[in-house]
Design a protein around this motif. Sequence first.
Motif, short mmCIF file in Angstrom:
data_model
loop_
_atom_site.label_atom_id
_atom_site.label_comp_id
_atom_site.label_asym_id
_atom_site.label_seq_id
_atom_site.Cartn_x
_atom_site.Cartn_y
_atom_site.Cartn_z
N GLN A 8 2.74 1.90 -1.22
CA GLN A 8 1.90 3.10 -1.26
C GLN A 8 2.03 3.82 -2.60
O GLN A 8 1.04 4.26 -3.19
CB GLN A 8 2.28 4.05 -0.12
CG GLN A 8 1.84 3.58 1.25
CD GLN A 8 2.25 4.55 2.36
OE1 GLN A 8 2.84 5.59 2.09
NE2 GLN A 8 1.92 4.20 3.60
N LEU A 9 3.29 3.93 -3.08
CA LEU A 9 3.52 4.58 -4.37
C LEU A 9 2.84 3.80 -5.50
O LEU A 9 2.19 4.40 -6.36
CB LEU A 9 5.03 4.68 -4.65
CG LEU A 9 5.44 5.15 -6.06
CD1 LEU A 9 4.88 6.54 -6.35
CD2 LEU A 9 6.97 5.15 -6.21
N PHE A 10 2.98 2.48 -5.45
CA PHE A 10 2.37 1.66 -6.50
C PHE A 10 0.85 1.83 -6.53
O PHE A 10 0.25 2.02 -7.59
CB PHE A 10 2.73 0.18 -6.31
CG PHE A 10 2.04 -0.73 -7.29
CD1 PHE A 10 2.46 -0.79 -8.61
CD2 PHE A 10 0.96 -1.51 -6.91
CE1 PHE A 10 1.82 -1.62 -9.52
CE2 PHE A 10 0.31 -2.33 -7.81
CZ PHE A 10 0.74 -2.39 -9.13
N ASP A 11 0.23 1.78 -5.36
CA ASP A 11 -1.22 1.91 -5.30
C ASP A 11 -1.68 3.27 -5.82
O ASP A 11 -2.64 3.36 -6.60
CB ASP A 11 -1.70 1.73 -3.84
CG ASP A 11 -1.53 0.30 -3.35
OD1 ASP A 11 -1.41 -0.60 -4.21
OD2 ASP A 11 -1.51 0.09 -2.11
N ALA A 12 -0.98 4.33 -5.41
CA ALA A 12 -1.36 5.68 -5.85
C ALA A 12 -1.10 5.86 -7.34
O ALA A 12 -1.91 6.46 -8.07
CB ALA A 12 -0.58 6.72 -5.05
N ALA A 13 0.03 5.32 -7.82
CA ALA A 13 0.38 5.44 -9.25
C ALA A 13 -0.60 4.65 -10.10
O ALA A 13 -1.00 5.11 -11.18
CB ALA A 13 1.80 4.93 -9.48
N PHE A 14 -1.01 3.46 -9.60
CA PHE A 14 -1.98 2.64 -10.34
C PHE A 14 -3.30 3.39 -10.49
O PHE A 14 -3.90 3.43 -11.56
CB PHE A 14 -2.19 1.31 -9.63
CG PHE A 14 -3.04 0.34 -10.40
CD1 PHE A 14 -2.46 -0.53 -11.32
CD2 PHE A 14 -4.42 0.31 -10.23
CE1 PHE A 14 -3.25 -1.42 -12.04
CE2 PHE A 14 -5.22 -0.57 -10.95
CZ PHE A 14 -4.62 -1.43 -11.86
N GLU A 15 -3.75 3.98 -9.38
CA GLU A 15 -5.01 4.73 -9.40
C GLU A 15 -4.90 5.93 -10.33
O GLU A 15 -5.82 6.22 -11.11
CB GLU A 15 -5.35 5.19 -7.98
CG GLU A 15 -6.71 5.87 -7.88
CD GLU A 15 -7.05 6.28 -6.45
OE1 GLU A 15 -7.96 7.10 -6.28
OE2 GLU A 15 -6.38 5.79 -5.51
N PHE A 16 -3.77 6.63 -10.27
CA PHE A 16 -3.55 7.81 -11.12
C PHE A 16 -3.49 7.41 -12.60
O PHE A 16 -4.09 8.06 -13.46
CB PHE A 16 -2.25 8.50 -10.71
CG PHE A 16 -2.00 9.80 -11.41
CD1 PHE A 16 -2.41 11.01 -10.85
CD2 PHE A 16 -1.34 9.84 -12.63
CE1 PHE A 16 -2.18 12.21 -11.50
CE2 PHE A 16 -1.10 11.03 -13.29
CZ PHE A 16 -1.53 12.23 -12.72
N ASP A 49 9.13 -7.19 -6.51
CA ASP A 49 8.38 -8.36 -7.00
C ASP A 49 6.95 -8.01 -7.36
O ASP A 49 6.17 -8.89 -7.73
CB ASP A 49 8.35 -9.45 -5.91
CG ASP A 49 9.75 -9.98 -5.61
OD1 ASP A 49 10.58 -9.95 -6.54
OD2 ASP A 49 9.99 -10.41 -4.47
N ILE A 50 6.57 -6.74 -7.26
CA ILE A 50 5.19 -6.35 -7.55
C ILE A 50 4.94 -6.45 -9.06
O ILE A 50 5.63 -5.78 -9.85
CB ILE A 50 4.91 -4.90 -7.08
CG1 ILE A 50 5.14 -4.78 -5.57
CG2 ILE A 50 3.48 -4.48 -7.43
CD1 ILE A 50 5.05 -3.36 -5.04
N PRO A 51 3.98 -7.27 -9.47
CA PRO A 51 3.71 -7.41 -10.92
C PRO A 51 3.26 -6.07 -11.53
O PRO A 51 2.43 -5.37 -10.95
CB PRO A 51 2.58 -8.44 -10.98
CG PRO A 51 2.62 -9.14 -9.65
CD PRO A 51 3.10 -8.14 -8.66
N GLY A 52 3.81 -5.74 -12.68
CA GLY A 52 3.40 -4.53 -13.40
C GLY A 52 3.88 -3.24 -12.75
O GLY A 52 3.38 -2.16 -13.09
N PHE A 53 4.86 -3.32 -11.85
CA PHE A 53 5.33 -2.12 -11.12
C PHE A 53 5.91 -1.09 -12.09
O PHE A 53 5.51 0.08 -12.09
CB PHE A 53 6.36 -2.53 -10.07
CG PHE A 53 6.86 -1.39 -9.22
CD1 PHE A 53 6.07 -0.87 -8.20
CD2 PHE A 53 8.11 -0.83 -9.45
CE1 PHE A 53 6.53 0.19 -7.41
CE2 PHE A 53 8.57 0.23 -8.68
CZ PHE A 53 7.78 0.74 -7.65
#
Length: 521
Positions: A8-16, A49-53
């Motif tokens: 959830q953090l990754f998705d929100a941070a990516f969008e931000f 393991d999330i790429p680009g985290f």
Amino acid sequence: MAMEDVNQLFDAAFEFAHYPGPQGETSVKEFLDRFPLPVIFNALQTETDIPGFETTLVTCLERVFKTKYGASLIPHYMPVLQAGLKANSAVVKSLACKTVTCLLENRDANDVSPVQLIVSNGIYPLLLEYIINSDDEVAHAASETIKSLARFPDAMSVIFPSDTNDATHLGNLAARSSSLARVRVLSLIVKLFSISPQVASAVKNSGILDLLEAEMKGTKDTLVILNVLELYYELMEVEHSSEFVPQTSLIQMFCSIISGTSVDLFLKLRAMMISGRLLSRDNIYNTVDEACVKALISAIDASLESPEMNDTNAREAALDALGQIGSTTKGANLVLSTTLPAARHVVASAFDRNAQGKQLAALHALAYIAGETRPKSSRIVGEKAEENLRCLIYDVAAQSTKLTPSGIFLSVLQQNSEMRLAGYRTLAALVARPWGLMEILSKEEIINIVTDATTETAKIAMEARYNCCKSINEAFLCSNFVEDPRRLKTGEKLQEAVRSGPYMSKKYRDARPEVMMAEGF
């Protein structure tokens, strides 16, 4: 953190992080209400393991801290910031440096002094350590942070400690650094110098400006010398450099490089370029020994006689340097007044159609020497220099197929747009001389070209043509030619062209749309 929370953090941070345009204060607050800073900091230390985290979170935090609201939170997380500076990740280190910069650049007047926060948390020594022991990106970020810090008056004692034995003194830092790291320290010194005259004065008084010259004299490594020359070039770009840089010793050093028999040609050319920039300022002659300037001009003159300067690029650089030196009244006198004037190389190449690139560089150099960039009241220089300039141009013309100055002037204006632009600049300066005006008026084709608003299509060339036309018109109106009935039509043509302005004639002023097939869908 649970994996679901991390996602959830990754998705929100990516969008931000990838939101187009700047993020507003409200958006930042909403994001941090959902994911507080401690949660994000903790996630940065989590292996995933999330790429680009990591990169995504770092980019997100950079955007957060660039806002007023985000920056206001930084003082509450100084221990975390310190930990980030000590992290193993180069990306996190770079973020920590940029966060300190945001703290400095977005402070509130009522906040605790950011300098005090940086000192009390031991951040400054870490920034210095990055400059000498990190990769280029982190070193650059640390250097930019220190530059921001130096804008604060209360940071002067931190960056320039009075104790020369202090571990954070930039002189000591350079002394214990590798060759590459020393260049980074020297680059930082130049950046600090460029901030303001006040900071430049602190740099000068601390003695660290002398490190540049010491580095030049203490090595035979071509790459190191080239790097230091580049830094000198940056230093000369600074408006207040002539007040603080030791010009005489600097010119002597450049002179020895240019005249050195075993010195790499590229180093010679860079030395010429920087010395030309240094001597293109009028106030330089208040602090520099004239004999040093004469020696430098002689060194450039001698180099133009050597076989290694047959290379087009090398010759262009030398001609440009002479032009830069000759752009001031004092410099023009020096390049024109010797028994065998160094400006002879400029004039000879300026009207040599076979010289190609060298001709273009020489024409611009001649425009500088003749005073195109000087105030109109300062275009005429000393009597001996003026006579040498006249003789050089008449001699070159006599040896050409055109035979007269008016012929070689016209020849330049009949070439391509780039060459004509340089020609306009040269004629705009030469017309200040009575002989120059006489030669220009003697060729009706010259007047036709400079008064024709349709000759040029590029804006810069249009303006150059117009300025040339204006200068000829002003010289004409102040001369005896204005009373000559035979020049009546010439005078009318010049005045009409000046009234019409630089951008196209009345005949072509209407918009002319271009219709073409769409391509590349």
